[in-house]
Each structure stands twice: as structure tokens, then as C-alpha cells.
Design an enzyme around this catalytic site. Structure first.
Site, short mmCIF file in Angstrom:
data_model
loop_
_atom_site.label_atom_id
_atom_site.label_comp_id
_atom_site.label_asym_id
_atom_site.label_seq_id
_atom_site.Cartn_x
_atom_site.Cartn_y
_atom_site.Cartn_z
N TYR A 64 -14.37 4.06 -2.60
CA TYR A 64 -13.85 4.96 -1.56
C TYR A 64 -13.50 4.15 -0.34
CZ TYR A 64 -13.71 9.87 -2.64
OH TYR A 64 -13.32 11.09 -3.12
N GLU A 66 -11.64 5.66 2.59
CA GLU A 66 -10.94 6.53 3.55
C GLU A 66 -10.80 5.84 4.89
OE1 GLU A 66 -13.68 9.42 2.34
OE2 GLU A 66 -12.18 11.02 2.27
N ASP A 210 14.85 9.23 2.43
CA ASP A 210 14.01 9.20 1.23
C ASP A 210 14.71 8.31 0.21
OD1 ASP A 210 12.72 9.60 -1.15
OD2 ASP A 210 12.51 11.77 -0.93
N THR A 236 9.25 5.94 -3.41
CA THR A 236 8.27 5.76 -4.47
C THR A 236 8.30 4.30 -4.92
OG1 THR A 236 9.90 6.44 -6.11
CG2 THR A 236 8.34 8.12 -5.37
N LYS A 239 10.09 3.72 -9.47
CA LYS A 239 11.43 3.96 -10.06
C LYS A 239 12.16 2.61 -10.16
CE LYS A 239 11.72 8.82 -8.68
NZ LYS A 239 10.79 9.14 -7.57
N ARG A 245 3.01 4.01 -10.29
CA ARG A 245 3.38 5.35 -9.82
C ARG A 245 2.75 5.60 -8.46
NH1 ARG A 245 5.95 9.24 -12.14
NH2 ARG A 245 6.25 7.83 -13.86
N1 DSN Z 1 11.24 13.45 -10.70
C1 DSN Z 1 12.01 12.51 -9.94
C2 DSN Z 1 13.33 12.27 -10.53
O1 DSN Z 1 13.40 12.21 -11.72
O2 DSN Z 1 14.32 12.12 -9.82
C3 DSN Z 1 12.14 12.91 -8.53
O3 DSN Z 1 10.89 13.26 -8.04
#
Ligand code: DSN
Length: 428
Positions: A64, A66, A210, A236, A239, A245
């Protein structure tokens, strides 16, 4: 530790030695086989490195932590501080900014933290509508963004299917939002962050970019960066960036306090330290020259596959792509996105149905599909393979009622996947 576990008849520490959970292990094994044997064209998916996976499976999950480095709510955080500092520094270096927060559990969490940092319930947000490529966390009525804030949207020009910046400006002037969101989950063109910032400045709004989908392309210098234009960049790490993730916030150090507080305790509790460590690993990987090469190839592959399918008679939304993905409008093929997704899935080509601009069908059916190349590019595929994939997609969709022909494509898919194996020495 309980006294009974220290008994001389029991040498095993029960917290550490467990039997293998065959049931779970078998399911993971099946998923590994699926990833190895199919062609993954989901634009938001990738194959992360074994080093990233190994790091996620570490003892850091036990701790933990925090709070933030040097300011934690629990003892024993010295190594957590070290790992989080490393991740934060690497993120800043990779993207060239003065502040990073690596704690958001996901992209949606990163976005939500920015809302909490900046907005009060009822404040106005201007974002790209979902149908034209936006994301549910930018204002969908069932998401916290749509429930707590007044959402106004901009979209693409109906003729070009590209963002019309003059139109965005007009809407912004009329709405006077507190926050403008740029960034998309199904938009195939370069986003002009500089123009968005000019619009935001004109109406006195904050700008949030974003970059979830294109973070890897920005890190790989293949898409103009949002840093220096947007006040806040969210994204994120899993990707195009090819890490674990999770989510990420980038900004300027002047916003450190409000963002830190909005992530913890504003919207999250304990950070996932094993994932933060894996983010650090991914940031290091993304700093290598080979990652720039990788990013270039993602786009080359996307453009090659896109032009092949265009030549096969498929209508491409906006006529092409500048990034890792593109959308096909299936209306002229007399087929829905759902039907196409199912037909392709049956031969092992995995992608998703997707709404297209001005779609008349609902998001469970859709008129389109979204195709992305980050995963196949990680596998080492190039233009030649894109033409083979394009040919398989076209053949499948045009022969979707012919089981013999579908079986034939299924064999071609497996052969191609086997030629580009992933996780060959993987031990899980
Ligand atoms: N689920 C993602 C996508 O495939 O674009 C976006 O959050």
C-alpha cells in the site's frame, strides 16, 4: 504471522507457497494461444513486452502506498517512492513536460481526475461527440462526465469527415465552456492541438488533450505533441505506447498540486505499484530509437492496409488515415458493423464494430468497423502482410455466407499468425 504457521510440522509459509491454480492457468493458456493464433486489429490493443508483464507480476502488488513519494500514509514505502519517482521522471523525459502523474488506474480515471481538479458539477465541457470519434468519458450521458457536467459537442465536417476547426471555434464562442477536450478513440486524422489551444484561449477555457490512442505515436515522434498546447494531457499506457494497462496524466508543474490531489484522494485510493513499475519499464522502452521506427511502421502499415481495402471497393471514412487506425463505412456493402465483426471473428481476424460519423445505426450494430495496426506491427509485420490481411478481410466480407471459403481464410489467418509468433519463450 500466526503461531500455528510456524509449527515445526509446517515448514511452508502458507502466504507464499500455494498450489498452482490449474483452472486459472488453463484459461490464461487458452488466451495466450488465442493471441498467438489470431490477427489482432483492435486499434487500442497491443503486445506488451515480456519485461512489462514480468514487472506487473512482481511483489510490488503487495504494498500500500497511498499518497505520493516522500508523503505516504503507510510505512515501508521507500522502494515504492523510488519506483514511482523513476516512472514519473521517465514519463516527463519521454514526453518533454514538467509534471507527470503515473497513478491513474486507467484512461477514464485520468480524465475523471482532471474533471475533479478543474470543474464543479454543472460546469460546461465541450468535447468531440462519440459518433464522430470521441470517447465515452468525454461526456456520455451514463458516464460521470455526462451526469455531472453540461456537455456540448463538436464533430467532423459531413463532407470531409475531418474536424472543422472553424466550426469548433464557433461552438466554443457560443458555449463558453470551462473545459475543451480534444482527443478521440476513432479518428484517423492528425489532431491540431495548437489550433485547439488557440480556440481555448479565445474563450477562456482550459484545454485537455486525451492522447490515449496516440500516446505511442507522440512518444515515437510520429504525431505532433499536445505538450505545450494542452494544459492537461491524459492518456493510457497500453495502446500504441505498448506498456501495461493503465492511465497517465502529463502537465506543467504549476498544476501539480491540484492534479495530485484530484487523483489521490480525489478519485483513487492505493496506487497499483506493480503497474506503475511496469509503466516505468514501458517508458524506457519507448525512449529507444527502435520505438520511433516502430511508430513509423504502425502508420505505414495502417496506410498500406487502408489503401488496399479502398482499392477493393470499401469506403474509408475521411478517405484515408494519418495514424494507427482507420474506419470503414460498410453501408455500400450492404452489411452492418456487427455482421462484419462477427464474420471476421469467425476466421480469426479480431477487430471491432464502430459507429461512423452521422451513423444511423446504434452502437450495438453500427455501420462501420475500426481497424488498427499497433499489434500486428509489434509482431513484425510489414506492407506485404498488410496486403495479405487486406485480401483476407475483403474475401471474408464478400463471401461471408460461404462456409467453405471462410474455412479457407481461417487457415490463411493461422498461417500468417504462426509466421509472426509472439511470446515464444513465455512462461506464465
Ligand atoms: N476501449 C478503448 C478503445 O478501444 O478505443 C477506448 O477506451
Amino acid at each position: 504471522m500466526e503461531a500455528k504457521t510456524k509449527s515445526k510440522h509446517n515448514h511452508h509459509n502458507h502466504t507464499l507457497v500455494t498450489d498452482i491454480d490449474i483452472e486459472v492457468k488453463n484459461i490464461i493458456q487458452k488466451e495466450l494461444e488465442r493471441q498467438r493464433s489470431q490477427i489482432i486489429l483492435i486499434a487500442s490493443e497491443n503486445f506488451t513486452s515480456q519485461e512489462v508483464i514480468r514487472t506487473m507480476g512482481s511483489v510490488l502488488t503487495n504494498k500500500y502506498a497511498e499518497g505520493y513519494p516522500k508523503n505516504r500514509y503507510y510505512a515501508g514505502c521507500e522502494y515504492m517512492d523510488e519506483i514511482e519517482e523513476l516512472a514519473r521522471e521517465r514519463a516527463k523525459k519521454l514526453f518533454g513536460c514538467t509534471y507527470s502523474n503515473v497513478q491513474p488506474h486507467s484512461g477514464v480515471q485520468a480524465n475523471t481526475a482532471i474533471f475533479v481538479a478543474l470543474l464543479k458539477p454543472g460546469d460546461k465541457i465541450l468535447s468531440m461527440n462519440l459518433r464522430d470519434g470521441g470517447h465515452l468519458s468525454h461526456g456520455h450521458f451514463q458516464n460521470i462526465s455526462g451526469k455531472y457536467f453540461q456537455i456540448y459537442t463538436y464533430g467532423v465536417d459531413p463532407r470531409t469527415e475531418v474536424i472543422d476547426y472553424e466550426d469548433v471555434r464557433k461552438i466554443a464562442m457560443k458555449v463558453k465552456p470551462r473545459l475543451i477536450i480534444t482527443g478521440a478513440s476513432s479518428y484517423s486524422r492528425i489532431i491540431d492541438f495548437k489550433k485547439f489551444r488557440e480556440i481555448a484561449d479565445e474563450v477562456g477555457a482550459y484545454l485537455m488533450a486525451d492522447i490515449a490512442h496516440i500516446a505511442g505515436l507522440i512518444a515515437g515522434k510520429c504525431h505532433p505533441t499536445s505538450i505545450g498546447h494542452a494544459h492537461f494531457t491524459t492518456g493510457t499506457t497500453h495502446k500504441t505506447l505498448r506498456g501495461p494497462r493503465g492511465g497517465l496524466i502529463l502537465s506543467d508543474s504549476e498544476y501539480q498540486e491540484i492534479i495530485d490531489r484530484a487523483v489521490f484522494p480525489g478519485t483513487q485510493g492505493g496506487p497499483l505499484m506493480h503497474v506503475i513499475a511496469a509503466k516505468a519499464v514501458a517508458f524506457r522502452e519507448a525512449m529507444k530509437d527502435s520505438f520511433i521506427e516502430y511508430s513509423k511502421r504502425i502508420i505505414e502499415n495502417s496506410q498500406a492496409l487502408c489503401s488496399y481495402l479502398k482499392d477493393e471497393g470499401f469506403r474509408i471514412v475521411s478517405g484515408g488515415t494519418d495514424n494507427h487506425l482507420f474506419l470503414i463505412d460498410l453501408t455500400n456493402m450492404n452489411m452492418t458493423g456487427k455482421e462484419a465483426e462477427e464474420a471476421l471473428s469467425s476466421v480469426g481476424i479480431i477487430l471491432n464494430k464502430n459507429v461512423i460519423p452521422f451513423d444511423k445505426l446504434n452502437p450495438n450494430i453500427t455501420s462501420g468497423i475500426r481497424i488498427g495496426t499497433p499489434a500486428v506491427t509489434t509482431q513484425g509485420m510489414g506492407k506485404e502482410e498488410m496486403y495479405e490481411i487486406g485480401s483476407m478481410i475483403s474475401y471474408t466480407l464478400k463471401n461471408r455466407d460461404n462456409p467453405t471459403k471462410l474455412k479457407e481464410v481461417g487457415n490463411r489467418v493461422r498461417k500468417l499468425a504462426e509466421d509472426f509468433p509472439v511470446y515464444t519463450n513465455f512462461v506464465n
